[in-house]
Design a protein around this motif. Structure first.
Motif, PDB file in Angstrom:
ATOM      1  N   ASP A 177      51.239  27.551  25.995  1.00  0.00           N
ATOM      2  CA  ASP A 177      49.882  27.280  26.505  1.00  0.00           C
ATOM      3  C   ASP A 177      49.940  26.125  27.517  1.00  0.00           C
ATOM      4  O   ASP A 177      49.309  26.179  28.577  1.00  0.00           O
ATOM      5  CB  ASP A 177      48.928  26.829  25.383  1.00  0.00           C
ATOM      6  N   ALA A 178      50.698  25.089  27.156  1.00  0.00           N
ATOM      7  CA  ALA A 178      50.751  23.886  27.995  1.00  0.00           C
ATOM      8  C   ALA A 178      51.407  24.189  29.344  1.00  0.00           C
ATOM      9  O   ALA A 178      50.940  23.727  30.399  1.00  0.00           O
ATOM     10  CB  ALA A 178      51.504  22.771  27.264  1.00  0.00           C
ATOM     11  N   ILE A 179      52.480  24.982  29.329  1.00  0.00           N
ATOM     12  CA  ILE A 179      53.149  25.305  30.595  1.00  0.00           C
ATOM     13  C   ILE A 179      52.227  26.155  31.483  1.00  0.00           C
ATOM     14  O   ILE A 179      52.133  25.941  32.697  1.00  0.00           O
ATOM     15  CB  ILE A 179      54.479  26.061  30.363  1.00  0.00           C
ATOM     16  N   LEU A 180      51.524  27.082  30.856  1.00  0.00           N
ATOM     17  CA  LEU A 180      50.590  27.923  31.625  1.00  0.00           C
ATOM     18  C   LEU A 180      49.487  27.072  32.246  1.00  0.00           C
ATOM     19  O   LEU A 180      49.128  27.251  33.413  1.00  0.00           O
ATOM     20  CB  LEU A 180      49.962  28.977  30.708  1.00  0.00           C
ATOM     21  N   ALA A 181      48.966  26.142  31.460  1.00  0.00           N
ATOM     22  CA  ALA A 181      47.876  25.289  31.964  1.00  0.00           C
ATOM     23  C   ALA A 181      48.356  24.468  33.154  1.00  0.00           C
ATOM     24  O   ALA A 181      47.641  24.288  34.149  1.00  0.00           O
ATOM     25  CB  ALA A 181      47.373  24.376  30.851  1.00  0.00           C
ATOM     26  N   GLU A 182      49.587  24.009  33.068  1.00  0.00           N
ATOM     27  CA  GLU A 182      50.182  23.192  34.127  1.00  0.00           C
ATOM     28  C   GLU A 182      50.403  24.029  35.392  1.00  0.00           C
ATOM     29  O   GLU A 182      50.176  23.578  36.508  1.00  0.00           O
ATOM     30  CB  GLU A 182      51.507  22.634  33.573  1.00  0.00           C
ATOM     31  N   LYS A 241      46.923  25.947  37.980  1.00  0.00           N
ATOM     32  CA  LYS A 241      45.950  24.900  38.322  1.00  0.00           C
ATOM     33  C   LYS A 241      44.751  25.495  39.072  1.00  0.00           C
ATOM     34  O   LYS A 241      44.860  26.520  39.731  1.00  0.00           O
ATOM     35  CB  LYS A 241      46.640  23.864  39.217  1.00  0.00           C
ATOM     36  N   MET A 242      43.647  24.777  38.963  1.00  0.00           N
ATOM     37  CA  MET A 242      42.441  25.175  39.689  1.00  0.00           C
ATOM     38  C   MET A 242      42.671  24.984  41.194  1.00  0.00           C
ATOM     39  O   MET A 242      43.209  23.960  41.603  1.00  0.00           O
ATOM     40  CB  MET A 242      41.299  24.287  39.196  1.00  0.00           C
ATOM     41  N   VAL A 275      41.340  33.577  37.311  1.00  0.00           N
ATOM     42  CA  VAL A 275      42.791  33.596  37.059  1.00  0.00           C
ATOM     43  C   VAL A 275      43.114  32.839  35.772  1.00  0.00           C
ATOM     44  O   VAL A 275      43.893  33.291  34.936  1.00  0.00           O
ATOM     45  CB  VAL A 275      43.563  32.957  38.242  1.00  0.00           C
ATOM     46  N   ARG A 276      42.494  31.677  35.601  1.00  0.00           N
ATOM     47  CA  ARG A 276      42.834  30.797  34.471  1.00  0.00           C
ATOM     48  C   ARG A 276      42.193  31.248  33.158  1.00  0.00           C
ATOM     49  O   ARG A 276      42.687  30.930  32.066  1.00  0.00           O
ATOM     50  CB  ARG A 276      42.352  29.362  34.774  1.00  0.00           C
ATOM     51  N   TYR A 277      41.077  31.954  33.274  1.00  0.00           N
ATOM     52  CA  TYR A 277      40.249  32.250  32.107  1.00  0.00           C
ATOM     53  C   TYR A 277      41.021  32.907  30.954  1.00  0.00           C
ATOM     54  O   TYR A 277      41.086  32.364  29.849  1.00  0.00           O
ATOM     55  CB  TYR A 277      39.084  33.129  32.575  1.00  0.00           C
ATOM     56  N   LEU A 278      41.637  34.063  31.196  1.00  0.00           N
ATOM     57  CA  LEU A 278      42.296  34.770  30.087  1.00  0.00           C
ATOM     58  C   LEU A 278      43.541  34.023  29.575  1.00  0.00           C
ATOM     59  O   LEU A 278      43.668  33.822  28.360  1.00  0.00           O
ATOM     60  CB  LEU A 278      42.633  36.219  30.478  1.00  0.00           C
ATOM     61  N   PRO A 279      44.446  33.577  30.461  1.00  0.00           N
ATOM     62  CA  PRO A 279      45.612  32.840  29.943  1.00  0.00           C
ATOM     63  C   PRO A 279      45.217  31.624  29.105  1.00  0.00           C
ATOM     64  O   PRO A 279      45.861  31.304  28.114  1.00  0.00           O
ATOM     65  CB  PRO A 279      46.354  32.406  31.215  1.00  0.00           C
ATOM     66  N   MET A 280      44.110  30.980  29.477  1.00  0.00           N
ATOM     67  CA  MET A 280      43.685  29.770  28.764  1.00  0.00           C
ATOM     68  C   MET A 280      42.950  30.082  27.459  1.00  0.00           C
ATOM     69  O   MET A 280      42.649  29.177  26.688  1.00  0.00           O
ATOM     70  CB  MET A 280      42.801  28.882  29.652  1.00  0.00           C
ATOM     71  N   LEU A 281      42.665  31.363  27.215  1.00  0.00           N
ATOM     72  CA  LEU A 281      42.023  31.733  25.950  1.00  0.00           C
ATOM     73  C   LEU A 281      43.035  31.868  24.811  1.00  0.00           C
ATOM     74  O   LEU A 281      42.669  32.226  23.704  1.00  0.00           O
ATOM     75  CB  LEU A 281      41.268  33.059  26.085  1.00  0.00           C
ATOM     76  N   ASP A 297      46.057  40.406  40.311  1.00  0.00           N
ATOM     77  CA  ASP A 297      47.051  40.369  41.393  1.00  0.00           C
ATOM     78  C   ASP A 297      47.630  38.968  41.561  1.00  0.00           C
ATOM     79  O   ASP A 297      48.841  38.797  41.766  1.00  0.00           O
ATOM     80  CB  ASP A 297      46.407  40.807  42.722  1.00  0.00           C
ATOM     81  N   ALA A 298      46.760  37.961  41.467  1.00  0.00           N
ATOM     82  CA  ALA A 298      47.225  36.575  41.650  1.00  0.00           C
ATOM     83  C   ALA A 298      48.194  36.189  40.529  1.00  0.00           C
ATOM     84  O   ALA A 298      49.220  35.528  40.770  1.00  0.00           O
ATOM     85  CB  ALA A 298      46.029  35.620  41.676  1.00  0.00           C
ATOM     86  N   LEU A 299      47.897  36.598  39.308  1.00  0.00           N
ATOM     87  CA  LEU A 299      48.795  36.295  38.184  1.00  0.00           C
ATOM     88  C   LEU A 299      50.152  36.967  38.388  1.00  0.00           C
ATOM     89  O   LEU A 299      51.207  36.391  38.097  1.00  0.00           O
ATOM     90  CB  LEU A 299      48.185  36.773  36.864  1.00  0.00           C
ATOM     91  N   PHE A 300      50.105  38.181  38.886  1.00  0.00           N
ATOM     92  CA  PHE A 300      51.339  38.937  39.131  1.00  0.00           C
ATOM     93  C   PHE A 300      52.196  38.206  40.178  1.00  0.00           C
ATOM     94  O   PHE A 300      53.392  37.974  39.985  1.00  0.00           O
ATOM     95  CB  PHE A 300      50.950  40.337  39.612  1.00  0.00           C
ATOM     96  N   ALA A 301      51.570  37.798  41.270  1.00  0.00           N
ATOM     97  CA  ALA A 301      52.296  37.096  42.335  1.00  0.00           C
ATOM     98  C   ALA A 301      52.815  35.745  41.839  1.00  0.00           C
ATOM     99  O   ALA A 301      53.955  35.351  42.111  1.00  0.00           O
ATOM    100  CB  ALA A 301      51.383  36.910  43.544  1.00  0.00           C
ATOM    101  N   GLU A 302      51.981  35.051  41.100  1.00  0.00           N
ATOM    102  CA  GLU A 302      52.363  33.725  40.589  1.00  0.00           C
ATOM    103  C   GLU A 302      53.604  33.827  39.695  1.00  0.00           C
ATOM    104  O   GLU A 302      54.462  32.943  39.691  1.00  0.00           O
ATOM    105  CB  GLU A 302      51.185  33.113  39.818  1.00  0.00           C
ATOM    106  N   SER A 303      53.686  34.913  38.946  1.00  0.00           N
ATOM    107  CA  SER A 303      54.820  35.049  38.030  1.00  0.00           C
ATOM    108  C   SER A 303      56.138  35.075  38.813  1.00  0.00           C
ATOM    109  O   SER A 303      57.104  34.415  38.444  1.00  0.00           O
ATOM    110  CB  SER A 303      54.659  36.297  37.163  1.00  0.00           C
ATOM    111  N   PHE A 304      56.169  35.805  39.912  1.00  0.00           N
ATOM    112  CA  PHE A 304      57.416  35.872  40.695  1.00  0.00           C
ATOM    113  C   PHE A 304      57.711  34.544  41.394  1.00  0.00           C
ATOM    114  O   PHE A 304      58.862  34.137  41.511  1.00  0.00           O
ATOM    115  CB  PHE A 304      57.357  37.022  41.711  1.00  0.00           C
ATOM    116  N   GLN A 305      56.652  33.875  41.838  1.00  0.00           N
ATOM    117  CA  GLN A 305      56.885  32.576  42.478  1.00  0.00           C
ATOM    118  C   GLN A 305      57.479  31.586  41.480  1.00  0.00           C
ATOM    119  O   GLN A 305      58.422  30.844  41.778  1.00  0.00           O
ATOM    120  CB  GLN A 305      55.572  32.033  43.048  1.00  0.00           C
TER     121      GLN A 305
END
Ligand code: IPE
Ligand code: IPE
Ligand code: MG
Ligand code: MG
Ligand code: MG
Length: 332
Positions: free
Chosen positions: A15-20, A23-24, A34-40, A115-123
């Motif tokens: 959770d902490a790594i995802l929050a980091e 970022k907004m 983007v943040r809503y579901l991962p932060m749940l 889509d943003a989560l998908f792209a962020e994962s590869f970055q």
């Protein structure tokens, strides 16, 4: 430490790594979604599988810790991306006990957030401190996996429109793609990061795949038998959408004709009343389809266990086996 406490603590680390990492940013309308579901929250089963597979393949304490945490987070981002889009396709209103992303922020933001989560994962994977040769393998595996997931998801929705032709083998191919591949790549990647041998990597990947198949069968069982408050998503959604689950396929082949007809009337009826849903579940039960699904999940569970038994005994091997048992006996 009791396993569920371990699971909760480990999930909080992710959770902490995802929050980091998430970022907004601007536009806020996108990044809030983007943040809503991962932060749940969520169980974080895929990153935990990657972590445990890594630790079970090396004696060095905390070996590759940072790298395997990054890799696990990559998988969790992809998982969340698929959930956001899955809830759009399945027309579901609740996930993790809260309104789904598209219900809260609208369809457009839901599509873009996924889509943003998908792209962020590869970055994140590309920016990790993993060795370049490992990154290359993982990028290939994660891309292959992602394609497999969307292939499986497309099969899942295509099957909704097929009144009765879908076979058990079709179903198994579909869930292997949409669900088991992520667990396969989690287990495999963890072992690769630990520097395991080719044979070890392939055995633990098979463990992940088989566990993932059993996990999806259990998810389908929970969709009809679970407690909505505990699973945090709507019960009966699969029947209302007309999903061809193992239970439904089995009932088509084994229930008496009147029961098959009754089941077909409710399957795919978005407005089915609770009473009709209960009747459909009774048909599945009477045809032995629920017991059948449990039996098949058990079969995959046993096969998975046999692959795990090849690993030398260790604390983390025990945790991996507890993770698998949790995944197939879970109530949420
Ligand atoms: C839900 O996965 C999607 C399936 C593949 C069945 P999880 O049950 O792991 O969902 P979260 O991440 O814990 O919410
Ligand atoms: C999960 O299938 C597969 C993916 C999200 C890729 P489901 O549609 O059964 O998942 P839930 O039940 O909505 O979590
Ligand atoms: Mg769904
Ligand atoms: Mg779905
Ligand atoms: Mg489901």
């Amino acid at each position: 430490m009791e396993f569920e406490v371990f699971l909760k603590n480990k999930a909080q680390e992710f959770d902490a790594i995802l929050a980091e990492r998430l970022k907004m940013k601007e536009p806020e309308t996108l990044y809030e979604a983007v943040r809503y579901l991962p932060m749940l929250g969520g169980k974080r089963l895929r990153p935990i599988m990657a972590y445990l597979s890594c630790r079970a393949h090396t004696n060095a304490p905390n070996a590759q810790a940072k790298e395997v945490y990054a890799f696990g987070t990559v998988l969790e981002m992809i998982h969340n991306f698929t959930l956001v889009h899955d809830d759009i396709m399945d027309n579901d209103e609740k996930r993790r006990g809260k309104p789904t992303v598209h219900r809260k922020y609208g369809l457009e933001a839901g599509i873009n957030a996924g889509d943003a989560l998908f792209a962020e994962s590869f970055q994140f994977l590309a920016e990790s401190s993993l060795k370049p040769e490992i990154i290359k393998i993982l990028v290939r595996d994660v891309a292959f996996m992602s394609k497999g997931i969307v292939e499986g998801q497309q099969m899942d929705v295509d099957f909704e429109k097929e009144p009765s032709k879908i076979t058990i083998d079709d179903y198994l191919v579909m869930i292997e793609k949409k669900t088991a591949l992520l667990f396969q790549v989690a287990a495999k990647g963890g072992a690769l990061i630990a520097g395991a041998s080719e044979q070890e990597v392939s055995d633990v990947a098979e463990f992940g795949r088989l566990t993932g198949i059993a996990f999806q069968i259990c998810d389908d069982l929970l969709d009809i038998m679970g407690d909505e408050k505990i699973i945090g998503k709507p019960v009966g959604s699969d029947i209302r959408k007309g999903k061809k689950t193992l239970m439904v396929i089995h009932a088509f082949q084994n229930a008496v004709p009147e029961d098959v007809a009754a089941l077909k009337r409710t399957l795919g009826n978005q407005d089915a009343r609770d009473e009709e849903l209960r009747e459909a579940v009774a048909v599945l039960d009477l045809a032995g389809s629920i017991a059948f699904a449990r039996e098949i999940a058990g079969k995959y569970n046993r096969q998975a266990r046999s692959y795990l038994s090849k690993l030398p005994d260790s604390k983390h091997k025990l945790r991996l086996s507890q993770l698998m048992e949790f995944m197939v006996s879970r109530k949420k």
